[in-house]
Design an enzyme around this catalytic site. Structure first.
Site, PDB file in Angstrom:
ATOM      1  CE  LYS A   1     -28.597  91.279  31.577  1.00 35.31           C
ATOM      2  NZ  LYS A   1     -28.968  92.282  32.623  1.00 35.31           N
TER       3      LYS A   1
ATOM      4  NE  ARG B   1     -25.024  92.953  39.281  1.00 40.99           N
ATOM      5  CZ  ARG B   1     -26.155  92.379  39.676  1.00 40.99           C
ATOM      6  NH1 ARG B   1     -26.733  91.465  38.921  1.00 40.99           N
ATOM      7  NH2 ARG B   1     -26.710  92.707  40.819  1.00 40.99           N
TER       8      ARG B   1
END
Length: 320
Positions: free
Chosen positions: A72, A280
Site C-alpha cells: 500500500k 479508495r
C-alpha cells in the site's frame, strides 16, 4: 562433478547469480545457505534451467530489478509508470517467489518462467510488496544476485496503515463478509494496539535494517510515494537515473484525471488509469486516535531518516 555441473549451468544462464552471503558470523553453515544450495541443486537436477527463447529473439530471464515494497505504498502505480519506458519489461503479477515457501522450493527455473519475455537490452522487473517486510527475503535475493537494483516506494506511515485496512475491508465487502471497524484494530485495552500487523508494516526502519545487512544503500532507491501521487514525473525521472535508463518518459505521459482524483498515464496516444481499487477513500478516524498513531511513528520515523540519510514530509504528532 555435481559442483562443476552446477557452476556451469549458472554461468551459462545468469552470470549475476552469486550463491553466497555476507560474512555476518563465523558459525557453521546457516539453514538459509542450506536451502539455497538445495534450491540450486534441485534446479540443476531437473536439467532444464534455461531461458525460454522466443522466435523473435526475446527470452525469459531473471529480473535485474525488484520492487520490494512497501504494501500500500504505491507499488502498482510505480510499476505502471516505469513500464512506460521501452527498455522495461515488467512481470504482470506479484510473484511471491522469495517470501512464499511453496514458490521458493520450486527453484529458479520456476521463477524465470514467471517473468515476461524481454530483449537483451531490456531490464526485467518484478514487483512483490511483501518482500520488504519479510525477514527471509533480503538474504535470498542477495544469494541470487548481489548486484540487484532494488526499488522501494514508501508513503506516510499513518496513511499507509489506513490504506492497508481499507484494502482488506473492501476485500471482505466484495465477498459479502463482515469486517470490524478500524478502531477495533487500532485500539486494545484503551491504548494503541501496537501488535496490529498494519502498524508493524509501517515501522520502516526495522525492515530497512534487515535489507542493509545485505545490500548497500546505493543499491536501494527509495521512491517518495506521497510525491509520486501528487507529481509523478520528477519521481520517475529519479528512477530512470537510478536504473541507468535513457530519459524516455516525459511529463506529457501523465495527466490528472479530475473524476478519479489522481494521475493517469498516456502512452502513444493511449490513455489508461490504475484499477478502480486504487485511490479508495480511507475510513474516517477520530482525530485523537489519528494523533496517537502519528505520535507512535514519530521516533521510528526519525530512526529511518537517520538510517537512509534523508527526510520525508510525513505527518507527525508529538505530545506536549
Amino acid at each position: 562433478m555435481a559442483a562443476f555441473l552446477l557452476g556451469a549451468v549458472l554461468l551459462i544462464v545468469q552470470p549475476q547469480i552469486v550463491p553466497s552471503r555476507p560474512a555476518i558470523n563465523s558459525n557453521a553453515e546457516t539453514s538459509s545457505q542450506s536451502v539455497q544450495r538445495e534450491l540450486l541443486k534441485k534446479t540443476s537436477q531437473k536439467n532444464d534451467f534455461k531461458e525460454n527463447i522466443h522466435s523473435n529473439g526475446s527470452c525469459q530471464q531473471l529480473p535485474q530489478t525488484i520492487i520490494i515494497g512497501v504494501r500500500k505504498g504505491g507499488t502498482r502505480a510505480l510499476l505502471e509508470m516505469l513500464s512506460l519506458h521501452p527498455d522495461i519489461a515488467a512481470a504482470e503479477n506479484e510473484v511471491h517467489f522469495f517470501d512464499w515457501e511453496d514458490h521458493y522450493r520450486n527453484g529458479l527455473q520456476w521463477y524465470i518462467n514467471q517473468m515476461p519475455f524481454s530483449y537483451p537490452h531490456q531490464i526485467t522487473v518484478e514487483k512483490t510488496p511483501a518482500y520488504f517486510t519479510s525477514p527471509k527475503v533480503p538474504e535470498r535475493v542477495y544469494n541470487m544476485n548481489q548486484s540487484m537494483r532494488l526499488l522501494l516506494i514508501l508513503r506516510d506511515p499513518s496513511e499507509r496503515v489506513l490504506s492497508d485496512y481499507t484494502q482488506v475491508f473492501y476485500n471482505h465487502m466484495q465477498k459479502h463478509k463482515p469486517y470490524p471497524s478500524i478502531e477495533q484494530f487500532l485500539i486494545k485495552n484503551g491504548e494503541l494496539n501496537v501488535d496490529y500487523k498494519a502498524i508493524n508494516r509501517s515501522l520502516y526502519y526495522i525492515h530497512m535494517q534487515n535489507w542493509l545487512k545485505y545490500f548497500p544503500l546505493d543499491h536501494i532507491h527509495i521512491v517518495d510515494g506521497d510525491k509520486l501521487i501528487k507529481d509523478p514525473f520528477p519521481e520517475i525521472e529519479k528512477v530512470e537515473r537510478f536504473l541507468k535508463l535513457s530519459p524516455q518518459i516525459n511529463a506529457s505521459n501523465f495527466y490528472f484525471n479530475k473524476t478519479k482524483g489522481f494521475y493517469c498515464l498516456r502512452d502513444s496516444g493511449r490513455e489508461r488509469c490504475l484499477h478502480e481499487s486504487k485511490g479508495r477513500a480511507h475510513p474516517q478516524v477520530d482525530s485523537r486516535l489519528l494523533e496517537k498513531l502519528q505520535e507512535h511513528f514519530h521516533e521510528p520515523n526519525k530512526k529511518f531518516f537517520e538510517l537512509v540519510g534523508r527526510t520525508f514530509d510525513w505527518h507527525t504528532f508529538v505530545a506536549s
